[in-house]
Scaffold this motif. Sequence first.
Motif, mmCIF file in Angstrom:
data_model
loop_
_atom_site.group_PDB
_atom_site.id
_atom_site.type_symbol
_atom_site.label_atom_id
_atom_site.label_comp_id
_atom_site.label_asym_id
_atom_site.label_seq_id
_atom_site.Cartn_x
_atom_site.Cartn_y
_atom_site.Cartn_z
ATOM 1 N N GLY A 15 2.730 -4.487 11.013
ATOM 2 C CA GLY A 15 4.142 -4.714 11.228
ATOM 3 C C GLY A 15 4.908 -5.165 9.782
ATOM 4 O O GLY A 15 6.048 -6.035 10.230
ATOM 5 N N ALA A 16 4.371 -4.758 8.547
ATOM 6 C CA ALA A 16 5.152 -5.181 7.604
ATOM 7 C C ALA A 16 5.968 -4.295 7.013
ATOM 8 O O ALA A 16 6.070 -2.837 7.551
ATOM 9 N N GLU A 17 7.065 -4.393 6.053
ATOM 10 C CA GLU A 17 7.937 -3.829 5.396
ATOM 11 C C GLU A 17 7.120 -3.070 4.237
ATOM 12 O O GLU A 17 6.605 -3.755 3.411
ATOM 13 N N LEU A 18 7.280 -1.690 4.053
ATOM 14 C CA LEU A 18 6.616 -1.011 3.241
ATOM 15 C C LEU A 18 7.156 -0.936 1.912
ATOM 16 O O LEU A 18 8.254 -0.310 1.928
ATOM 17 N N CYS B 40 -2.064 -5.951 1.186
ATOM 18 C CA CYS B 40 -2.640 -4.471 0.774
ATOM 19 C C CYS B 40 -3.652 -4.194 1.527
ATOM 20 O O CYS B 40 -3.947 -4.849 2.547
ATOM 21 N N ARG B 41 -4.716 -3.442 0.977
ATOM 22 C CA ARG B 41 -5.928 -3.316 1.803
ATOM 23 C C ARG B 41 -6.922 -4.405 1.591
ATOM 24 O O ARG B 41 -7.304 -4.831 2.527
ATOM 25 N N SER B 42 -7.112 -4.848 0.555
ATOM 26 C CA SER B 42 -8.182 -5.965 0.303
ATOM 27 C C SER B 42 -7.584 -7.317 -0.410
ATOM 28 O O SER B 42 -8.170 -8.346 -0.535
ATOM 29 N N ARG C 97 1.043 -0.997 0.086
ATOM 30 C CA ARG C 97 -0.094 0.019 -0.074
ATOM 31 C C ARG C 97 0.804 1.269 -0.025
ATOM 32 O O ARG C 97 2.026 0.924 0.155
ATOM 33 N N GLU C 98 0.343 2.565 -0.006
ATOM 34 C CA GLU C 98 0.956 3.511 0.085
ATOM 35 C C GLU C 98 1.112 4.062 1.429
ATOM 36 O O GLU C 98 0.714 3.701 2.401
ATOM 37 N N GLN C 99 2.356 5.072 1.582
ATOM 38 C CA GLN C 99 2.782 5.475 2.917
ATOM 39 C C GLN C 99 1.514 5.956 3.594
ATOM 40 O O GLN C 99 1.304 5.619 4.849
ATOM 41 N N PRO D 134 5.597 0.578 -1.426
ATOM 42 C CA PRO D 134 4.382 0.719 -2.217
ATOM 43 C C PRO D 134 4.482 0.073 -3.747
ATOM 44 O O PRO D 134 5.484 -0.027 -4.371
ATOM 45 N N LEU D 135 3.264 -0.660 -4.374
ATOM 46 C CA LEU D 135 3.106 -1.076 -5.506
ATOM 47 C C LEU D 135 3.995 -0.404 -6.645
ATOM 48 O O LEU D 135 4.489 -1.130 -7.226
ATOM 49 N N GLY D 136 3.683 0.794 -6.799
ATOM 50 C CA GLY D 136 4.434 1.616 -7.940
ATOM 51 C C GLY D 136 6.195 1.460 -7.726
ATOM 52 O O GLY D 136 6.790 1.560 -8.451
ATOM 53 N N THR D 137 6.682 1.048 -6.533
ATOM 54 C CA THR D 137 8.111 1.011 -6.473
ATOM 55 C C THR D 137 8.451 -0.405 -6.345
ATOM 56 O O THR D 137 9.645 -0.702 -6.309
ATOM 57 N N VAL D 138 7.408 -1.385 -6.673
ATOM 58 C CA VAL D 138 7.998 -3.020 -6.545
ATOM 59 C C VAL D 138 9.060 -3.021 -7.538
ATOM 60 O O VAL D 138 10.210 -3.849 -7.235
ATOM 61 N N PRO D 139 9.078 -2.529 -8.810
ATOM 62 C CA PRO D 139 10.035 -2.839 -9.843
ATOM 63 C C PRO D 139 11.398 -2.534 -9.446
ATOM 64 O O PRO D 139 12.316 -3.330 -9.647
#
Length: 105
Positions: free
Chosen positions: A36-39, A62-64, A25-27, A41-46
Motif C-alpha cells: 500500500g505504499a506510494e511507488l 524496499c525489498r530488504s 523498489r521498481e514497478q 523507484p530509487l532512481g527517480t528519487v532526486p
Amino acid sequence: MKEITVKELKALMDNGADFQLIDVREQHEAEIAEIGAELIPLGTVPENVDKFAKDKQVVVHCRSGARSGNAIQWLEANHGFENLYNLKGGILAWADEIDQSVQKY
C-alpha cells in the motif's frame, strides 16, 4: 538513520496514524508484492523529492532495507530531511512477520 520495524509499521497502519509510506523498489517488483505504499523507484528519487512529506513521519521501504536506506541517506544529506524512517528488513520482513500472503521474491 532512524528505523522502524514491520510490527511498528503495522501498528501505525492499524491505528490510522498520519504518516506517509514510500516504496523505492521498481514497478515490476511492486507488481509482485506491495503493502500500500506510494511507488517512487530509487532512481527517480532526486526528481521526486517534493513528493516526500516534511511535516509528518515518512516510512521508506524496499525489498530488504538497503535501497530505502540509500534513499534516506541521500535525502537527509542533500535535502535536510529529519522525518524519514527505514523499514527494517523491508517487504521480506513484512512477509515473514506480518502477512505471509505477501509474495517473497
